[in-house]
Scaffold this motif. Structure first.
Motif, short mmCIF file in Angstrom:
data_model
loop_
_atom_site.label_atom_id
_atom_site.label_comp_id
_atom_site.label_asym_id
_atom_site.label_seq_id
_atom_site.Cartn_x
_atom_site.Cartn_y
_atom_site.Cartn_z
N LEU A 95 0.85 -1.19 0.00
CA LEU A 95 0.00 0.00 0.00
C LEU A 95 0.88 1.23 0.00
CD1 LEU A 95 -2.88 0.57 2.56
CD2 LEU A 95 -1.02 2.18 2.43
N SER A 96 0.50 2.20 -0.79
CA SER A 96 1.22 3.47 -0.83
C SER A 96 0.25 4.56 -0.42
CB SER A 96 1.76 3.74 -2.24
OG SER A 96 2.32 5.04 -2.32
N VAL A 97 0.68 5.37 0.53
CA VAL A 97 -0.16 6.45 1.03
C VAL A 97 0.13 7.73 0.26
CG1 VAL A 97 -0.72 7.87 3.04
CG2 VAL A 97 -0.26 5.43 3.31
N PRO A 98 -0.87 8.29 -0.41
CA PRO A 98 -0.65 9.54 -1.14
C PRO A 98 -0.10 10.63 -0.23
CG PRO A 98 -2.79 8.61 -1.68
CD PRO A 98 -2.25 7.83 -0.52
N GLY A 99 0.88 11.34 -0.73
CA GLY A 99 1.45 12.42 0.07
C GLY A 99 2.46 11.97 1.09
N GLY A 100 2.68 10.68 1.19
CA GLY A 100 3.63 10.15 2.17
C GLY A 100 4.91 9.71 1.53
N TYR A 101 5.45 10.56 0.63
CA TYR A 101 6.63 10.23 -0.15
C TYR A 101 6.44 8.96 -0.99
CZ TYR A 101 9.09 13.57 2.83
OH TYR A 101 9.50 14.70 3.51
N ASN A 102 5.21 8.54 -1.11
CA ASN A 102 4.91 7.31 -1.85
C ASN A 102 5.59 6.09 -1.25
OD1 ASN A 102 4.99 9.62 -4.25
ND2 ASN A 102 3.27 8.22 -4.32
N LYS A 103 5.85 6.12 0.05
CA LYS A 103 6.47 4.96 0.66
C LYS A 103 5.50 3.80 0.66
CE LYS A 103 5.27 6.15 5.43
NZ LYS A 103 5.82 6.49 6.76
N LEU A 104 6.06 2.60 0.59
CA LEU A 104 5.26 1.39 0.52
C LEU A 104 5.21 0.68 1.87
CD1 LEU A 104 6.55 -0.09 -2.86
CD2 LEU A 104 4.31 0.91 -2.44
N ILE A 105 4.02 0.22 2.18
CA ILE A 105 3.84 -0.62 3.36
C ILE A 105 3.48 -2.00 2.86
CG2 ILE A 105 2.48 -0.98 5.45
CD1 ILE A 105 2.02 2.11 5.40
N PHE A 106 4.31 -2.97 3.22
CA PHE A 106 4.15 -4.32 2.68
C PHE A 106 3.40 -5.24 3.63
CE2 PHE A 106 6.66 -4.62 -1.18
CZ PHE A 106 7.44 -3.49 -1.13
N GLY A 107 2.67 -6.18 3.03
CA GLY A 107 2.12 -7.27 3.79
C GLY A 107 3.20 -8.30 4.05
#
Lengths: 110, 114
Positions: A89-101
């Motif tokens: 998941l990538s959070v808009p505005g959050g440097y496009n960082k990815l949060i992985f399952g």
């Protein structure tokens, strides 16, 4: 907090069988969802992203905001699909960082 | 396609020494690179976001003095593990984001601290 849940550590199927790798997320806004794949001894690579709405290697994934899910599907699994699959998941505005399952290992048997 | 390299691919060092890992985008410029850590049979955990020309943004729980990040150019970011200890042994992966905001991953660096 944002979270990605992949409930299955291992999914084992026979060649030709349908495959569904589950992914659920928690985020109150409109995230961008991805599926990444890691074949044996290879680097992580992008498989598909929900905004593209495309099919890659026969895989598709539909974002269901009501169920907060982004399950990965393929109607007929192939042996070469055996790999580790990560939903992210990538959070808009959050440097496009990815949060992985945690990832799901798909094993396709002949 | 976009290629990201990491160097070294693996490193063994003594406890107390520092180790530098390089991440390069070979055929594109990346204003943003990311550093992840992956423990055996676990997922990737984001450590920090590296922005060219500015300070890195660290995730909660990641010691910035322990893991020094420098992003001096649009194609290179470095991660230095300072005063490494055995618990720092892990697989470190970087990614670089292109202009389409797609992340491309490096092959990873395996660090073993004795």
């Amino acid at each position: 907090a944002q979270r990605v849940t992949q409930p299955e550590k291992l999914l084992s199927v026979f060649k030709g069988a349908p495959v569904e790798l589950k992914c659920n997320y928690s985020y109150s806004g409109s995230p961008e969802l991805f599926w990444y794949v890691q074949y044996s001894r290879q680097r992580l690579q992008l498989l598909l992203r929900h905004i593209s709405r495309e099919s890659i290697k026969g895989f598709t994934a539909d974002l269901n905001k009501g169920e907060t899910s982004f399950h990965l599907k393929k109607p007929f699994a192939q042996e070469e699909d055996s790999a580790m699959y990560y939903c992210a998941l990538s959070v808009p505005g959050g440097y496009n960082k990815l949060i992985f399952g945690a990832g799901t290992r798909l094993a396709v048997h002949p | 396609g976009a290629v990201v390299s990491q160097h070294p691919s693996w490193v063994i060092c003594k406890s107390g020494t520092s180790v530098k890992i390089e991440c390069r985008s070979l055929d594109f410029q990346a204003t943003t690179m990311f550093w992840y850590r992956q423990f055996p049979k676990q997922s990737l955990m984001l450590m920090a976001t590296s922005n060219e020309g500015s300070k890195a943004t660290y995730e909660q729980g990641v010691e910035k003095d322990k893991f020094l990040i420098n992003h001096a150019s649009l194609t290179l970011s470095t991660l230095t593990v300072t005063s490494a200890h055995p618990e720092d042994s892990s697989f470190y992966i970087c990614s670089a984001m292109d202009s389409q905001e797609t992340q491309y991953f490096g092959p990873g660096t395996r660090l073993l601290v004795l």
